[in-house]
Design an enzyme around this catalytic site. Structure first.
Site, short mmCIF file in Angstrom:
data_model
loop_
_atom_site.label_atom_id
_atom_site.label_comp_id
_atom_site.label_asym_id
_atom_site.label_seq_id
_atom_site.Cartn_x
_atom_site.Cartn_y
_atom_site.Cartn_z
CE LYS A 1 0.49 -8.84 1.42
NZ LYS A 1 -0.22 -7.56 1.30
NE ARG B 1 0.90 0.88 7.67
CZ ARG B 1 -0.11 1.37 6.97
NH1 ARG B 1 -1.04 2.10 7.56
NH2 ARG B 1 -0.21 1.15 5.67
#
Ligand code: BES
Ligand code: ZN
Ligand code: ZN
Length: 484
Positions: free
Chosen positions: A261, A335
């Site tokens: 990130k 996920r």
């Protein structure tokens, strides 16, 4: 803490008197105290205080502060704003240093009483663990609020639920290296030990490996911490009653992995376990409220770290369900953890309903902002019930669609499915949810709550939350479970 008293006494250091415009206009006060009534009538006639929304007026008499606060026309009151106004009054310079405050609400309706309790218990919560010098305003633990009401059952229930909300917040707010999977296991066992209705199963690295939850393992591969899938079975109903599973994303820190990130996007990522923290809060509530339901509480815990062992973009990994997954981006890790968790739970426990909670997509913030949780479901009547609870509990959610064809966006050229969409920048929340849906086994009514925007406040305070975790999803799901 809030406690109840049946009638107003004006015997504390301060009183907060909440009044509607109609009450001021018609001189119908929710208390009996002649000289205060006269003062309000005087203030009304001189135009100083009319009960309009946002008005406050401090009075001092007999060494007591009485803070009048207007809430406007009774019919137009937003109870969300009302919670904010009560919080604001308690934090105002008139009341912030005072420990004992009596609150006189404008009405005894349940929703008004609930709003005042939440304004205190949830609104006054603040994260102070790492402040060596306390600020001078008092937080909820330090205040003693005497709410004029005799609604004891409502009071007890909301106090219990608020504790569940704040338990989730404490977990989210603390450092990622404190709130690890091991910490979660300890906290869960502390709760479960107290109840005969609960049993805990923990799959550690070894079990995850032998059972083939390789997506979960891959996410944790770069970390020095143990991955864990924690499953708590709660038997509150008969053996034949169906199970409802609540599954939380518990990424204790999300660096993004090798798809690291950028600056500005990582600082708050200890909050990426807010789904699992909410599951713990809900578990606490279900147990404290002694709900007569069969439940599964599931927390998928991993850390998305970088290191020499990190999983890599381009990897193909075989999931628990058997499908192979191309890793398009290591930052779409939630996920992956959830895919294995929902496959494992639906296959082995066959719940009738499953709700997953996850800080899943930045796209959800683009779509809905910071106040509304994104809700996606494969069953409309289930979704409607959840939305009703969201509305009622002030833990807002908004439904987004799930439709045939979404799965096409997750096609991979060399694996069964890919963990990111082929259409970058479009409907990222829907494809994130779709990925999870692909891993459900059997017939299950499923709802997905994307709490990426709602779980944590970084900048300016929002609704009636200060800095940090909000406990998003705890009130919503607790209410749903109570009523369905
Ligand atoms: N934990 C993040 C989502 C997130 C973002 C939560 C901002 C809270 C605030 C998640 O794991 C993530 O990084 N998602 C990616 C998915 C993308 C790579 C498909 C995102 O949203 O950018
Ligand atoms: Zn991520
Ligand atoms: Zn994440």
């Amino acid at each position: 803490m809030v406690n109840l008293r049946p009638s107003a006494k004006f015997d504390k250091k301060a009183a907060l008197v909440l009044l509607t415009k109609e009450q001021v206009k018609n001189k119908k006060f929710p208390f009996k105290y002649k000289s205060l009534e006269d003062e309000i009538v005087f203030l009304k006639s001189s135009g100083q205080f009319t009960g309009a929304n946002g008005e406050i007026f401090p009075l001092v008499s007999k060494k007591q502060i009485v803070l009048l606060a207007g809430v406007g026309d009774e019919k137009k009151i937003s109870l969300t704003k009302f919670r904010g106004a009560v919080r604001c009054a308690l934090k105002s310079s008139y009341l912030k240093k005072i420990k004992d405050v009596e609150i006189i609400p404008y009405s005894q309706k349940d929703e008004v009483i609930i709003s005042v309790i939440e304004a205190v218990e949830i609104g006054m919560y603040s994260w102070k663990k790492y402040l060596s010098k306390d600020k001078d305003d008092k937080s909820v633990e330090e205040k003693s609020i005497h709410l004029v009401s005799s609604k004891k059952p409502v009071f007890q229930e909301i106090m219990t639920i608020s504790k569940g909300v704040n338990a989730a917040r404490d977990l989210v707010n603390d450092n990622a290296d404190n709130v690890t999977s091991v910490h979660f296991e300890k906290e869960v066992k502390k709760i479960a030990q107290k109840s005969k209705k609960m049993s805990v199963t923990v799959l550690n690295r070894k079990e995850l490996k032998s059972k083939g939850l390789n997506l979960h393992l891959a996410v944790n591969q770069g970390s020095n911490k143990e991955p864990k899938l924690i499953i708590v079975k709660y038997n509150g109903a008969g053996k034949t009653a169906p199970y409802t599973a609540i599954v939380g994303k518990g990424v204790t820190f999300d660096s993004g992995g090798l798809n690291l990130k950028p600056g500005g996007h990582m600082e708050a990522m200890r909050m990426d376990m807010a789904g699992a923290a909410a599951v713990l809060g809900i578990l606490k509530n279900v147990s404290a409220l002694n709900l007569k339901k069969n439940m599964l509480f599931v927390m998928g815990l991993a850390e998305n770290a970088i290191g020499k062992n990190s999983y890599k973009p381009g990897d193909v990994i075989k999931s628990y369900k058997g499908m192979t997954v191309e890793i398009g981006n290591t930052d779409a890790e939630g996920r992956l953890v959830l895919a294995d968790a929902v496959a494992y739970v639906t296959k082995n426990y066959k719940p009738k309903h499953l709700i997953d909670l996850a800080t899943l997509t930045g796209a959800c913030i683009v779509a809905l902002g910071y106040e509304y949780t994104g809700l996606i479901s494969n069953d409309d009547s289930f979704a409607r019930k959840l939305l009703a609870s969201a509305n009622k509990t002030d833990d807002w959610a908004w439904q987004l669609p799930s439709y045939d064809g979404l799965e096409d966006r997750l096609k991979s050229q060399y694996a069964d499915i890919k963990n990111i969409s082929n259409q970058k920048g479009s409907a990222g929340t829907l494809t994130g949810a779709e990925f999870i849906r692909q891993f459900l086994v059997g017939d299950v009514k499923w709802a997905h709550l994307d709490i990426a925007g709602t779980a944590f406040v970084e900048g300016k305070s929002r609704m009636y939350f200060g800095y940090g975790a909000t406990g998003a999803g705890v009130r919503l799901i607790t209410d749903y479970l109570k009523n369905n």
